[in-house]
Design a protein around this motif. Structure first.
Motif, PDB file in Angstrom:
ATOM      1  N   GLU A   1       0.701  -1.191  -0.054  1.00 24.58           N
ATOM      2  CA  GLU A   1      -0.201  -0.104  -0.117  1.00 24.58           C
ATOM      3  C   GLU A   1       0.882   1.332   0.057  1.00 24.58           C
ATOM      4  O   GLU A   1       1.728   1.357   0.856  1.00 24.58           O
ATOM      5  CB  GLU A   1      -0.875  -0.064   1.232  1.00 24.58           C
TER       6      GLU A   1
ATOM      7  N   CYS B   1       0.242   4.145   0.907  1.00 27.37           N
ATOM      8  CA  CYS B   1       0.149   5.069   2.183  1.00 27.37           C
ATOM      9  C   CYS B   1       1.369   4.492   3.066  1.00 27.37           C
ATOM     10  O   CYS B   1       2.225   5.443   3.745  1.00 27.37           O
ATOM     11  CB  CYS B   1      -1.065   4.706   2.810  1.00 27.37           C
TER      12      CYS B   1
ATOM     13  N   CYS C   1      -6.861   6.895  -0.485  1.00 34.05           N
ATOM     14  CA  CYS C   1      -5.974   7.409   0.697  1.00 34.05           C
ATOM     15  C   CYS C   1      -4.504   7.454  -0.179  1.00 34.05           C
ATOM     16  O   CYS C   1      -3.669   8.536   0.541  1.00 34.05           O
ATOM     17  CB  CYS C   1      -5.987   6.307   1.567  1.00 34.05           C
ATOM     18  N   CYS C   2      -4.081   6.486  -0.894  1.00 39.86           N
ATOM     19  CA  CYS C   2      -2.832   6.395  -1.428  1.00 39.86           C
ATOM     20  C   CYS C   2      -2.311   7.681  -2.357  1.00 39.86           C
ATOM     21  O   CYS C   2      -1.308   7.887  -2.457  1.00 39.86           O
ATOM     22  CB  CYS C   2      -2.444   5.082  -1.970  1.00 39.86           C
TER      23      CYS C   2
HETATM   24 ZN   LIG Z   1      -3.733   3.878   0.999  1.00 42.07          ZN
END
Ligand SMILES: [Zn+2]
Length: 630
Positions: free
Chosen positions: A362, A364, A462-463
């Motif tokens: 991920e 993030c 989010c990323c």
């Molecule tokens: Zn993310």
């Protein structure tokens, strides 16, 4: 000429396997000074085995001036930020209150659902809110001011008059993409509040306005009241990073055991305003994390191991690393370093870390690992700057999304059955998302073929913005004027081999052509240039202009006392090596073995090779100019 041609054309020296970078040897803390490669390259920070280390480009014994030397085609952070501005300006939808998009699937047609996206609130939007400040700073762009103003207004509308942040809980129920929420569903959103607190501090830092400062204090005090405090002055949230219901009880979800990422925003707010209450709160929460005071909360073992969601945990740990650097207190840096080193044992070292299960990474989390690595480096472990640079080069830079001709052809092929109008509409929609960073990729490709295509070629909301943060981290950590620290005396520090302009001087990287870093000083000061940790010290050379200069070591750095206009250069041998890793994917692919070929801090290729969209290009990724956004 790409690096592999050079590898065969100009090998000079070859070493046998020098280090086994397994979990076992990553554990002990290494002292920063004196243990860097003295007379042979020692490659650190990779999981698995490093071998076949050789010099690909010998360190130069003479150099030309910047004006006389062709620039290398290296990663361009400013251009990456210009592309990021495209995403920031074009994904918020004015007809939906400037709501951006969490669910973007670049290979699907259409790539994103119509209408409101239930995962956005206090997640995608709250993360993007920081990036307006960061990407504008890196790019220098003046575009999209009216969108930015509307976007900040959207974010501030989550704050109630008493300072609590209210939103529906859609971000905590990421899998429920069809959910519809109303007024009655609103909860007191701890995750969102921490993000908004830092946004307000970032705004205040740049605009020095009383309004953001007052609002930030209000949010901080509301969070303080929501926390539970023990008799030793430590605190936690009963809902972890999750949410409380209006009656003060915990809104139950899978995130309640994860610590809130509040320490970082408190430190940033304290640094922006000098509000000592925030620093005390930051210590209390960090002490609570270390002691494990939240009754049903995540625990860190003494060596930093934890059993939790990688990004959520490391996002909270990031703040503790920030507190460690700001206060100089070892216990905070030790928690961060322990957790970081543990995450590295679960990842390859190329910029791939398991999101939680071992089937996908991920972005993030990659961004968190970059942020924390830089703070650990600044706290006295300078080789961690190389780890940050690796993840920027091999993950973030290679996965920033743009619609290239190759991508367009791929998209048309995959979606041909949908018909030409739908495909064209899909591509038009995707152009709005250009500049976001892909969130889920694989070990050697975007599709994650080797691990069952889990989170394959996804641009999670989010990323996309957290990946932008990594651009900002790389940009701020490449050069800066720093006070005296464990790294050495006060002065201008040049920590990574990435090109950028700055108030202190212009940094010019010569990757991938040579091991050379030149800084054209803009100020009179002591300058400290860091060769990578694997560069043998006895083969590092220093130059002022074209004139050789004595190599004055200051820990891991070469010191120069510069006047404005001086061109300060270090050269070192650029090495190549082979990196083999297996055993990391016990649940998903127990027999998988990967071999990566490296040039310096860049992965050039992976085996098995992909037949899909390759992650590694054999050279730095240089983006075309970003579209005009004015
Ligand atoms: Zn993310």
């Amino acid at each position: 000429m790409d690096s592999r041609e050079k590898a065969t054309a100009r090998p000079r020296t070859k070493w046998m396997i020098l280090i086994v970078g397994s979990a076992a040897v990553l554990g002990p803390i290494r002292s920063p000074a004196g243990e860097d490669s003295a007379d042979r390259p020692i490659v650190r920070g990779l999981t698995g085995e490093v071998g076949d280390v050789k010099v690909v480009v010998p360190g130069a014994e003479s150099v030309g001036t910047l004006a006389d030397t062709p620039r290398a085609a290296d990663v361009d952070l400013k251009r990456m930020a210009e592309w990021a501005m495209n995403y920031l300006i074009r994904t918020p939808r004015p007809d939906l209150g400037y709501e951006p998009v969490f669910q973007c699937h670049p290979l699907r047609c259409p790539p994103a659902p119509e209408g409101q996206d239930p995962v956005v609130a206090c997640d995608t939007d709250a993360r993007m809110d920081w990036e307006w400040y960061y990407m504008r700073e890196v790019s220098g762009s003046n575009a999209g001011r009216e969108v930015e103003t509307a976007f900040h207004k959207r974010i501030r509308s989550y704050i109630a008059p008493d300072g609590k942040v209210w939103s529906h809980p859609g971000a905590f129920n990421e899998g429920d993409i069809g959910a519809k929420y109303g007024e009655k569903d609103r909860v007191i959103h701890i995750w969102g509040a921490t993000k908004i607190l830092q946004s307000l501090a970032e705004h205040h830092t740049r605009h020095n306005d009383a309004e953001s400062k007052a609002l930030a204090r209000k949010v901080m005090l509301a969070l303080k009241k929501l926390a539970t405090w023990d008799d030793q002055g430590r605190c936690w949230f009963a809902c972890g990073m999750g949410a409380f219901k209006a009656d003060g009880s915990v809104s139950p979800n899978g995130w309640n055991r994860q610590p809130a990422p509040i320490v970082g925003p408190l430190v940033v707010y304290w640094q922006a305003t000098g509000d000592a209450d925030a620093l005390a709160f930051a210590r209390a929460y960090a002490d609570g994390m270390i002691a494990g005071v939240q009754p049903d909360g995540l625990r860190f073992a003494a060596d930093g191991r934890f059993d939790g969601h990688s990004h959520a945990t490391m996002h909270a740990v990031w703040g503790v690393a920030r507190l460690g650097l700001a206060t100089g207190e070892a216990k905070y840096t030790q928690l961060a370093k322990g957790a970081w080193d543990y995450m590295l044992t679960r990842g390859t070292g190329t910029g791939w870390f398991p999101a939680g299960p071992d089937s996908c990474n991920e972005t993030c989390c990659v961004s968190d690992m970059i942020s924390i690595a830089a703070l650990i480096a600044r706290s006295g472990y300078p080789e961690y700057f190389d780890y940050a640079e690796r993840y920027l080069r091999n993950s973030i830079s290679n996965t920033q999304f743009i619609v290239t001709p190759e991508f367009e052809a791929y998209y048309r092929r995959l979606n041909a059955a949908k018909g030409e109008p739908a495909v064209t509409a899909g591509l038009d929609a995707l152009r709005r998302f250009q500049g976001g960073v892909i969130g889920g990729t694989g070990l050697n490709d975007f599709e994650n073929e080797l691990l069952g295509r889990v989170s394959s070629f996804e641009m999670f909301g989010c990323c996309a913005p957290e990946g932008m943060r990594a651009i900002y981290t790389a940009w701020t950590e490449t050069i800066g004027r720093r006070p005296e620290s464990k790294l050495g005396p006060a002065g201008v520090y040049v920590d990574m081999s990435l090109s950028r302009t700055s108030p202190w001087g212009e940094v010019v990287s010569f990757m991938p052509d040579a091991g050379r870093l030149t800084v054209k000083a803009a100020v009179a000061d002591a300058f400290f240039l860091r060769p990578p940790h694997w560069a043998p010290h006895d083969q590092v050379r220093a130059f002022v202009g074209t004139k050789p200069a004595p190599v004055r070591w200051s820990g891991a750095y070469v010191r120069f006392d510069a006047s404005p206009g001086d061109e300060l250069t270090i050269t070192y041998p650029l090495i190549g090596f082979t990196h083999k890793v297996d055993g990391l994917w016990k649940a998903t692919a127990p027999n998988l073995k990967l071999t990566f070929r490296w040039l310096g801090n860049m992965v050039t290729s992976a085996e098995p090779a992909t037949t899909l969209t390759p992650l590694f290009l054999g050279k730095p990724r240089v983006l075309p100019p970003a579209p005009s956004l004015e």
